[in-house]
Enzyme design. Sequence first.
Site, PDB file in Angstrom:
ATOM      1  N   CYS A  28       0.879  -1.159   0.000  1.00 14.90           N
ATOM      2  CA  CYS A  28       0.000   0.000   0.000  1.00 14.90           C
ATOM      3  C   CYS A  28       0.919   1.211   0.000  1.00 14.90           C
ATOM      4  O   CYS A  28       2.108   1.085   0.168  1.00 14.90           O
ATOM      5  CB  CYS A  28      -0.835   0.057   1.262  1.00 14.90           C
ATOM      6  SG  CYS A  28      -1.657  -1.468   1.657  1.00 14.90           S
ATOM      7  N   ARG A  53       1.424   0.548  -6.355  1.00  8.49           N
ATOM      8  CA  ARG A  53       1.799  -0.308  -5.221  1.00  8.49           C
ATOM      9  C   ARG A  53       0.583  -0.976  -4.578  1.00  8.49           C
ATOM     10  O   ARG A  53       0.713  -1.882  -3.775  1.00  8.49           O
ATOM     11  CB  ARG A  53       2.522   0.513  -4.157  1.00  8.49           C
ATOM     12  CG  ARG A  53       3.761   1.216  -4.627  1.00  8.49           C
ATOM     13  CD  ARG A  53       4.811   0.194  -5.006  1.00  8.49           C
ATOM     14  NE  ARG A  53       5.979   0.816  -5.547  1.00  8.49           N
ATOM     15  CZ  ARG A  53       7.095   1.074  -4.876  1.00  8.49           C
ATOM     16  NH1 ARG A  53       7.165   0.780  -3.605  1.00  8.49           N
ATOM     17  NH2 ARG A  53       8.111   1.605  -5.469  1.00  8.49           N
ATOM     18  N   TRP A 102      -3.987  -2.004  -0.632  1.00 13.28           N
ATOM     19  CA  TRP A 102      -4.033  -3.363  -1.162  1.00 13.28           C
ATOM     20  C   TRP A 102      -4.460  -4.222   0.013  1.00 13.28           C
ATOM     21  O   TRP A 102      -3.715  -4.431   0.953  1.00 13.28           O
ATOM     22  CB  TRP A 102      -2.657  -3.784  -1.687  1.00 13.28           C
ATOM     23  CG  TRP A 102      -2.657  -5.133  -2.306  1.00 13.28           C
ATOM     24  CD1 TRP A 102      -3.234  -5.503  -3.485  1.00 13.28           C
ATOM     25  CD2 TRP A 102      -2.066  -6.323  -1.775  1.00 13.28           C
ATOM     26  NE1 TRP A 102      -3.029  -6.840  -3.725  1.00 13.28           N
ATOM     27  CE2 TRP A 102      -2.320  -7.361  -2.698  1.00 13.28           C
ATOM     28  CE3 TRP A 102      -1.331  -6.609  -0.615  1.00 13.28           C
ATOM     29  CZ2 TRP A 102      -1.871  -8.671  -2.498  1.00 13.28           C
ATOM     30  CZ3 TRP A 102      -0.889  -7.909  -0.415  1.00 13.28           C
ATOM     31  CH2 TRP A 102      -1.162  -8.927  -1.353  1.00 13.28           C
ATOM     32  N   ASN A 128       0.520   1.322   6.489  1.00 12.33           N
ATOM     33  CA  ASN A 128       0.982   0.186   5.674  1.00 12.33           C
ATOM     34  C   ASN A 128       1.447  -0.905   6.603  1.00 12.33           C
ATOM     35  O   ASN A 128       2.044  -0.605   7.631  1.00 12.33           O
ATOM     36  CB  ASN A 128       2.228   0.576   4.874  1.00 12.33           C
ATOM     37  CG  ASN A 128       1.882   1.312   3.628  1.00 12.33           C
ATOM     38  OD1 ASN A 128       0.748   1.309   3.190  1.00 12.33           O
ATOM     39  ND2 ASN A 128       2.881   1.956   3.070  1.00 12.33           N
ATOM     40  N   GLY A 129       1.253  -2.148   6.182  1.00 17.18           N
ATOM     41  CA  GLY A 129       1.773  -3.246   6.991  1.00 17.18           C
ATOM     42  C   GLY A 129       0.663  -3.944   7.737  1.00 17.18           C
ATOM     43  O   GLY A 129      -0.514  -3.809   7.394  1.00 17.18           O
ATOM     44  N   GLU A 512       8.225 -18.579 -15.633  1.00 14.12           N
ATOM     45  CA  GLU A 512       8.097 -17.123 -15.708  1.00 14.12           C
ATOM     46  C   GLU A 512       7.123 -16.732 -16.825  1.00 14.12           C
ATOM     47  O   GLU A 512       6.310 -15.821 -16.670  1.00 14.12           O
ATOM     48  CB  GLU A 512       9.486 -16.491 -15.935  1.00 14.12           C
ATOM     49  CG  GLU A 512       9.496 -14.996 -16.174  1.00 14.12           C
ATOM     50  CD  GLU A 512       8.952 -14.151 -15.019  1.00 14.12           C
ATOM     51  OE1 GLU A 512       8.695 -14.695 -13.935  1.00 14.12           O
ATOM     52  OE2 GLU A 512       8.757 -12.940 -15.244  1.00 14.12           O
ATOM     53  N   LYS A 516       3.767 -14.590 -16.250  1.00  8.61           N
ATOM     54  CA  LYS A 516       3.514 -13.321 -16.939  1.00  8.61           C
ATOM     55  C   LYS A 516       2.125 -13.336 -17.566  1.00  8.61           C
ATOM     56  O   LYS A 516       1.366 -12.398 -17.438  1.00  8.61           O
ATOM     57  CB  LYS A 516       4.583 -13.149 -18.019  1.00  8.61           C
ATOM     58  CG  LYS A 516       5.295 -11.903 -18.190  1.00  8.61           C
ATOM     59  CD  LYS A 516       6.081 -11.251 -17.102  1.00  8.61           C
ATOM     60  CE  LYS A 516       5.756 -11.425 -15.672  1.00  8.61           C
ATOM     61  NZ  LYS A 516       6.742 -11.060 -14.725  1.00  8.61           N
ATOM     62  N   GLU A 519      -0.794 -13.401 -14.764  1.00  7.72           N
ATOM     63  CA  GLU A 519      -0.991 -12.233 -13.899  1.00  7.72           C
ATOM     64  C   GLU A 519      -1.585 -11.043 -14.649  1.00  7.72           C
ATOM     65  O   GLU A 519      -2.286 -10.235 -14.054  1.00  7.72           O
ATOM     66  CB  GLU A 519       0.285 -11.843 -13.146  1.00  7.72           C
ATOM     67  CG  GLU A 519       1.394 -11.297 -13.983  1.00  7.72           C
ATOM     68  CD  GLU A 519       2.652 -10.978 -13.180  1.00  7.72           C
ATOM     69  OE1 GLU A 519       2.553 -10.605 -12.017  1.00  7.72           O
ATOM     70  OE2 GLU A 519       3.746 -11.099 -13.761  1.00  7.72           O
ATOM     71  N   HIS A 535       4.655 -37.657 -17.726  1.00 12.01           N
ATOM     72  CA  HIS A 535       4.397 -38.241 -16.410  1.00 12.01           C
ATOM     73  C   HIS A 535       3.078 -37.763 -15.819  1.00 12.01           C
ATOM     74  O   HIS A 535       2.853 -37.926 -14.624  1.00 12.01           O
ATOM     75  CB  HIS A 535       5.558 -37.933 -15.460  1.00 12.01           C
ATOM     76  CG  HIS A 535       6.854 -38.544 -15.885  1.00 12.01           C
ATOM     77  ND1 HIS A 535       7.054 -39.908 -15.925  1.00 12.01           N
ATOM     78  CD2 HIS A 535       7.999 -37.988 -16.347  1.00 12.01           C
ATOM     79  CE1 HIS A 535       8.278 -40.164 -16.365  1.00 12.01           C
ATOM     80  NE2 HIS A 535       8.872 -39.015 -16.636  1.00 12.01           N
ATOM     81  N   LYS A 635       2.569  -3.999  -6.399  1.00  7.10           N
ATOM     82  CA  LYS A 635       4.015  -4.035  -6.591  1.00  7.10           C
ATOM     83  C   LYS A 635       4.667  -4.026  -5.218  1.00  7.10           C
ATOM     84  O   LYS A 635       4.306  -3.221  -4.379  1.00  7.10           O
ATOM     85  CB  LYS A 635       4.425  -2.783  -7.375  1.00  7.10           C
ATOM     86  CG  LYS A 635       5.834  -2.810  -7.899  1.00  7.10           C
ATOM     87  CD  LYS A 635       5.897  -3.505  -9.221  1.00  7.10           C
ATOM     88  CE  LYS A 635       7.282  -3.469  -9.824  1.00  7.10           C
ATOM     89  NZ  LYS A 635       7.409  -4.507 -10.855  1.00  7.10           N
TER      90      LYS A 635
END
Length: 640
Positions: A28, A53, A102, A128-129, A512, A516, A519, A535, A635
């Site tokens: 946040c 963020r 967030w 934040n947190g 990756e 990508k 997301e 398998h 982010k």
Amino acid sequence: MLMRGFQKTFSIVFGGTLLLSTFSGDACSIVGYVGGKYCKEFVLKGLSRLEYRGYDSAGFACLTQQNHDLLCIRAEGKLDQLKKKVLNEAVDGFVGIGHTRWATHGAATEANAHPHVDCHNTLAIVHNGIIENFFSLKEQLVAQGHQFVSQTDTEVLAHVLEVELQKQLTLDAAIVDMVSKLKGAYAFIALMRDKPDTLIAVRKSSPLCIGLGNHENFVASDFLAFAGKTNKILFMPDESFAVVTKQAIALYDFKGNLLAQEIKTIDVSPATYEKFEHEHYMLKEIYEQPKVIKKMVDYYVNNEQEVWKNLGISPDQIAQLQSVHLFGCGTSWHAARIGQFFFEILCGLPTSTSLASEFRYMPFFPKKNGLYVAISQSGETADTLEAIRLIKAHELPVMTLTNVVSSTMVRETDGHLLLKAGPEIAVASTKAFTTQIASLYWLAHRIALAKGLITPERMAQAEQELKQAADVLEEAIERYKVDMVKTYAKKYSQAKRFMYLGRHVGYPFAMEGALKLKEISYIFAQGYPAGELKHGSIALVDLETPVVLFSHLDPVIYQKLVANAQEVKARKGHLIVFAFEGQDELIKLADQSFIIGRVAPLLEPLAMAGLMQFFAYSIAKELGCDIDKPRNLAKAVTVE
Ligand code: F6R
């Protein structure tokens, strides 16, 4: 012994402009202003810069100029919703705070959006947190008659501060008592009706800094918020709080002792954070990759002594090195998995990789002569930080590979290597990933050189290989970008799910690639080792599940990949290959092929990364997704 590199200012010359190489932040974002100007404009602008963020709700509070009434406005959704509401308000003040959220505690509703206020609307807090003991604190406060309107942990802070301000004679005594009651990692800013010229800023484990202006001061979780307003920055030390007025700042530790203030000068060009002609930051950052990779290599070459000193690895330590341990989360972990091959193949060192989010819950076997490297674009990811702290608790040195020189990880570790990628704003990591690969490739060679395993000529050749791979990355995008947007994105945006396959360095790269795509486009994708297909996962192969296969230049691995491609075709699967020039057998098997120039074999992921990212980007764009701010993400995840 590792040596901690101390840096007073973080300015560097980049592209001819003096600007900051990197920056820090939080899931946040919080900002605050106290000064002689109306705060609305700064708070909203600061939040806009930090919105990537966290962006599921936002809020603003100020003390009105007349009567110092507390005005608090919150909105669900992106910052634009808040802006509309705030700009409709005629009222403004000289002291204000803001937040983009967030969600961690409670849904992303207006009621849960910050700022939160106390029972009598006398103070407001943005945070934040996580306050880990918020539940027990809330129970005690409710028992005392406090009323809560949200599900957040932050609201508890407002009420604890309310109690402490009533109990204690001074503001600093109130904060000392308040923080002694809190558990968790947090940064918060508060304003109070009784102190209409003051902001309180409190920091524990979560970043918070103060920008020193001319008769005005700024507080933010990331100095990007006030870039262009001041270049004088006080990064608050961990476990400290500040009483901030427009004229002065008093900084204290959590016991209430006054602290000396180390003011850094950081010149940030606000232009660094512009998208310019690009529709999205992600696109800009994809295109920036060749340039930043080359600049990074040049920086390492031209500043050899400084880079080596900052790494903090002594010749003795190199001589005794017996193992390497790389850890990180998400994309950074994928880079670690690719880097593992570099250290094992080039340095002959057994190398482990760990997901930082799992690290603390696994048995830990300290390796005395091991090189521990945390990999993190932001340098703030909570899981990675906690892994660092665990390793350091065993008195083992840790190095950080990061994009953010002012980050907590750089401060808490014994050495660092910078990615020099410039700010990465899009939530989906692109240029940080490729500079991580490039920098790990460089580091592995540099350690091999120091150990006498390679010659200086070979080192120079490796540096050239990196630049050549950067060129190939660029050519690959250029070759396909028009058709990708016009044709392939349209076609593949219809797919329900994708499977991404690779072997060797291509396997973490496939993970990756899948990350990508999912997301930013929300299409499910799985990255899988190609050899494992038979398998079990081959059961999923059908026409509705395109299989993306990343090729390899090693002839043995290549042949195995051809066999995997045949397995897919034999099941009537739709095969997309990223192959290298001349790999005709594989190319002929494919329904769609993307052909890429040849590079040094270990740099295959670097060369293919741009096009792989562009593929995901084009599909997400075709689907109309919010590419820079995908749903549910943020982010720099500073909560565990
Ligand atoms: C994906 C992405 C994330 C981050 C992860 C770690 O595109 O960006 O998976 O890689 O959250 O973040 P850092 O590297 O900042 O520690």
